[in-house]
Design a protein around this motif. Structure first.
Motif, short mmCIF file in Angstrom:
data_model
loop_
_atom_site.label_atom_id
_atom_site.label_comp_id
_atom_site.label_asym_id
_atom_site.label_seq_id
_atom_site.Cartn_x
_atom_site.Cartn_y
_atom_site.Cartn_z
N ASP A 160 -51.29 -0.58 43.75
CA ASP A 160 -52.06 0.28 44.64
C ASP A 160 -51.34 0.39 45.98
OD1 ASP A 160 -53.93 1.73 46.01
OD2 ASP A 160 -55.50 0.19 45.98
N ALA A 161 -50.99 1.60 46.38
CA ALA A 161 -50.26 1.81 47.63
C ALA A 161 -51.19 2.13 48.80
CB ALA A 161 -49.24 2.93 47.47
N GLN A 162 -52.49 2.06 48.59
CA GLN A 162 -53.45 2.42 49.64
C GLN A 162 -53.53 1.32 50.69
OE1 GLN A 162 -55.12 5.41 49.60
NE2 GLN A 162 -55.84 4.93 51.65
N VAL A 163 -53.43 1.72 51.96
CA VAL A 163 -53.59 0.78 53.07
C VAL A 163 -55.07 0.64 53.39
CG1 VAL A 163 -53.01 0.32 55.49
CG2 VAL A 163 -51.33 1.42 53.99
N SER A 164 -55.51 -0.58 53.65
CA SER A 164 -56.93 -0.81 53.92
C SER A 164 -57.33 -0.24 55.28
CB SER A 164 -57.24 -2.31 53.89
OG SER A 164 -56.62 -2.98 54.97
N ASP A 165 -58.59 0.17 55.38
CA ASP A 165 -59.11 0.70 56.65
C ASP A 165 -59.03 -0.34 57.76
OD1 ASP A 165 -59.67 3.11 55.45
OD2 ASP A 165 -61.76 2.61 55.01
N ALA A 166 -59.22 -1.62 57.39
CA ALA A 166 -59.19 -2.69 58.39
C ALA A 166 -57.84 -2.77 59.08
CB ALA A 166 -59.53 -4.02 57.73
N VAL A 167 -56.76 -2.62 58.31
CA VAL A 167 -55.42 -2.67 58.89
C VAL A 167 -55.17 -1.46 59.77
CG1 VAL A 167 -52.95 -2.55 58.34
CG2 VAL A 167 -54.43 -4.12 57.09
N MET A 168 -55.55 -0.28 59.31
CA MET A 168 -55.33 0.94 60.09
C MET A 168 -56.09 0.91 61.41
SD MET A 168 -53.11 2.69 58.46
CE MET A 168 -53.19 4.31 59.24
N GLN A 169 -57.24 0.26 61.42
CA GLN A 169 -58.06 0.22 62.63
C GLN A 169 -57.72 -0.95 63.54
OE1 GLN A 169 -62.07 0.21 61.11
NE2 GLN A 169 -61.80 2.16 60.03
N ALA A 170 -57.05 -1.97 63.01
CA ALA A 170 -56.78 -3.18 63.79
C ALA A 170 -55.80 -2.95 64.92
CB ALA A 170 -56.26 -4.28 62.86
N ASN A 171 -54.79 -2.10 64.67
CA ASN A 171 -53.75 -1.89 65.68
C ASN A 171 -53.30 -0.43 65.65
OD1 ASN A 171 -51.78 -2.43 67.64
ND2 ASN A 171 -50.26 -3.08 66.12
N PRO A 172 -54.20 0.48 66.01
CA PRO A 172 -53.87 1.91 65.92
C PRO A 172 -52.68 2.28 66.79
CG PRO A 172 -55.86 1.58 67.22
CD PRO A 172 -55.53 0.26 66.61
N VAL A 173 -51.91 3.26 66.30
CA VAL A 173 -50.74 3.73 67.06
C VAL A 173 -51.20 4.63 68.18
CG1 VAL A 173 -48.59 5.04 66.91
CG2 VAL A 173 -49.29 3.56 65.01
N GLU A 174 -50.87 4.25 69.41
CA GLU A 174 -51.35 4.97 70.59
C GLU A 174 -50.41 6.10 71.00
OE1 GLU A 174 -54.24 4.41 71.66
OE2 GLU A 174 -54.71 2.45 70.77
N LYS A 175 -49.11 5.95 70.73
CA LYS A 175 -48.13 6.94 71.18
C LYS A 175 -48.18 8.19 70.29
CE LYS A 175 -44.94 3.41 72.93
NZ LYS A 175 -43.56 2.86 72.82
N ASP A 176 -47.69 9.27 70.84
CA ASP A 176 -47.64 10.53 70.11
C ASP A 176 -46.31 10.65 69.38
OD1 ASP A 176 -47.83 13.06 69.12
OD2 ASP A 176 -47.67 14.09 71.06
N TYR A 177 -46.36 10.62 68.03
CA TYR A 177 -45.16 10.74 67.22
C TYR A 177 -45.17 12.03 66.41
CZ TYR A 177 -43.85 5.91 68.26
OH TYR A 177 -43.47 4.74 68.90
N SER A 178 -45.91 13.01 66.88
CA SER A 178 -46.06 14.25 66.12
C SER A 178 -44.75 15.02 65.96
CB SER A 178 -47.11 15.15 66.77
OG SER A 178 -46.73 15.46 68.11
N THR A 179 -43.80 14.78 66.83
CA THR A 179 -42.52 15.48 66.76
C THR A 179 -41.40 14.61 66.18
OG1 THR A 179 -41.91 14.84 69.02
CG2 THR A 179 -43.14 16.89 68.75
N LYS A 180 -41.75 13.42 65.71
CA LYS A 180 -40.72 12.52 65.20
C LYS A 180 -40.91 12.23 63.72
CE LYS A 180 -39.55 10.38 69.61
NZ LYS A 180 -39.22 9.12 70.32
N LYS A 181 -39.96 11.49 63.16
CA LYS A 181 -39.94 11.22 61.73
C LYS A 181 -39.78 9.73 61.46
CE LYS A 181 -37.33 15.53 61.33
NZ LYS A 181 -36.01 16.11 60.99
#
Length: 307
Positions: A160-181
């Motif tokens: 299962d490659a799904q990341v848990s909601d707890a991990v995604m919410q624990a340390n959210p990415v604050e910077k804007d990476y919309s133009t990066k890869k």
């Protein structure tokens, strides 16, 4: 066969020199196959196997070896061939992939060869058996096929490659990476797609590379316009074992190039059991994650994107 792997623990000096050692074996027929020695624990004559109810048809049974119960996979069946008829005449290659130990049933084991990753090439395109290969090379003027073990294991025991909601919410990415890869380099199509699925929740453009050489060329192209790759690329996640250029060599090339050296590199490998952690520091990698735990991978990505 006796002692064929006696010196495997002394072979770590090859790591980082874009070299590897392959254990050569055969399934049914004359075709030779190879597996990286660093993933092999031992080779032994196939013991009596215990059959399990409702088992996957590719698993011939379990073996009790050194106090551990190990599933034994018929590699011939798993790659579309005929099942082994008499297991008593065969060998088991005990290996460690993706934090698990399993046995691969093979007809015969030949020898160990030392080879340069540059001599190992991507497999020819096509259907059938070639879909189970990550690479090919030539030994004694004969083709040696290197199997995509991660694909075989995924078909038998999907991850299962799904990341848990707890991990995604624990340390959210604050910077804007919309133009990066984020670049993902791996010679296994299954492994590339596992990483891609795990990271899709970040909403960042995910680019794929089929090996270290492909990744390096793409990163150099990204850096060409501004002279600094981090203007366009936020992170590289790379396997270690790859044809033409391994992940150690790729990392060293990145860290020694003024246009690329600031790029954060996470090495992501199934070499969990025998991984030489000193090599991470030697080549300048920023992190190491053993395959495949989507939560751990996502956590590492969060960490470096928030730096």
């Amino acid at each position: 066969m006796a002692g064929v792997l006696d010196s495997v623990n002394q072979r770590t000096q090859l790591v980082g020199q874009n070299r590897l050692e392959l254990l050569l074996f055969k399934l049914q027929g004359r075709q030779r196959f190879g597996i990286n020695v660093f993933k092999v624990r031992e080779v032994l004559q196939c013991p009596k196997l215990t059959s399990l109810p409702k088992r996957n048809p590719y698993i011939r049974g379990v073996a009790h070896i050194r106090g551990q119960t190990i599933s034994v996979i018929d590699l011939s069946m798993a790659t579309g061939g005929k099942p082994v008829e008499d297991t008593s005449t065969c060998f088991i290659v005990i290996s460690e992939y993706n934090r698990s130990v399993q046995g691969f049933l093979v007809s015969s084991v030949e020898r160990i060869i030392n080879i340069n990753w540059e001599s190992i090439l991507p497999p020819p395109k096509g259907a059938g058996r070639y879909s189970y290969l990550t690479a090919v090379t030539e030994v004694d003027k004969e083709l040696v096929e290197i199997l995509d073990v991660e694909k075989i294991l995924h078909e038998i025991m999907p991850i299962d490659a799904q990341v848990s909601d707890a991990v995604m919410q624990a340390n959210p990415v604050e910077k804007d990476y919309s133009t990066k890869k984020i670049y993902i380099a791996d010679d296994s199509s299954v492994a590339r797609n596992q990483v891609k699925r795990a990271l899709e929740g970040f909403g960042i453009d995910l680019q794929l590379a089929i090996n270290g050489k492909d990744a390096l060329n793409k990163l150099l192209a990204e850096a060409e316009e501004t002279g600094e790759v981090t203007d366009k690329v936020a992170l590289l996640i790379s396997d270690i074992e790859m044809p033409e250029m391994d992940g150690y060599t790729l990392t060293a090339e990145i860290k020694n190039n003024p246009k690329l050296k600031n790029l954060k590199v996470i090495l992501h490998t199934s070499l969990s059991g025998v991984f030489n952690h000193a090599m991470v520091e030697k080549v300048g990698a920023d992190d190491f994650i053993a395959k495949f735990n989507p939560d751990e991978l996502a956590g590492a990505v969060q960490k470096w994107l928030n730096v």
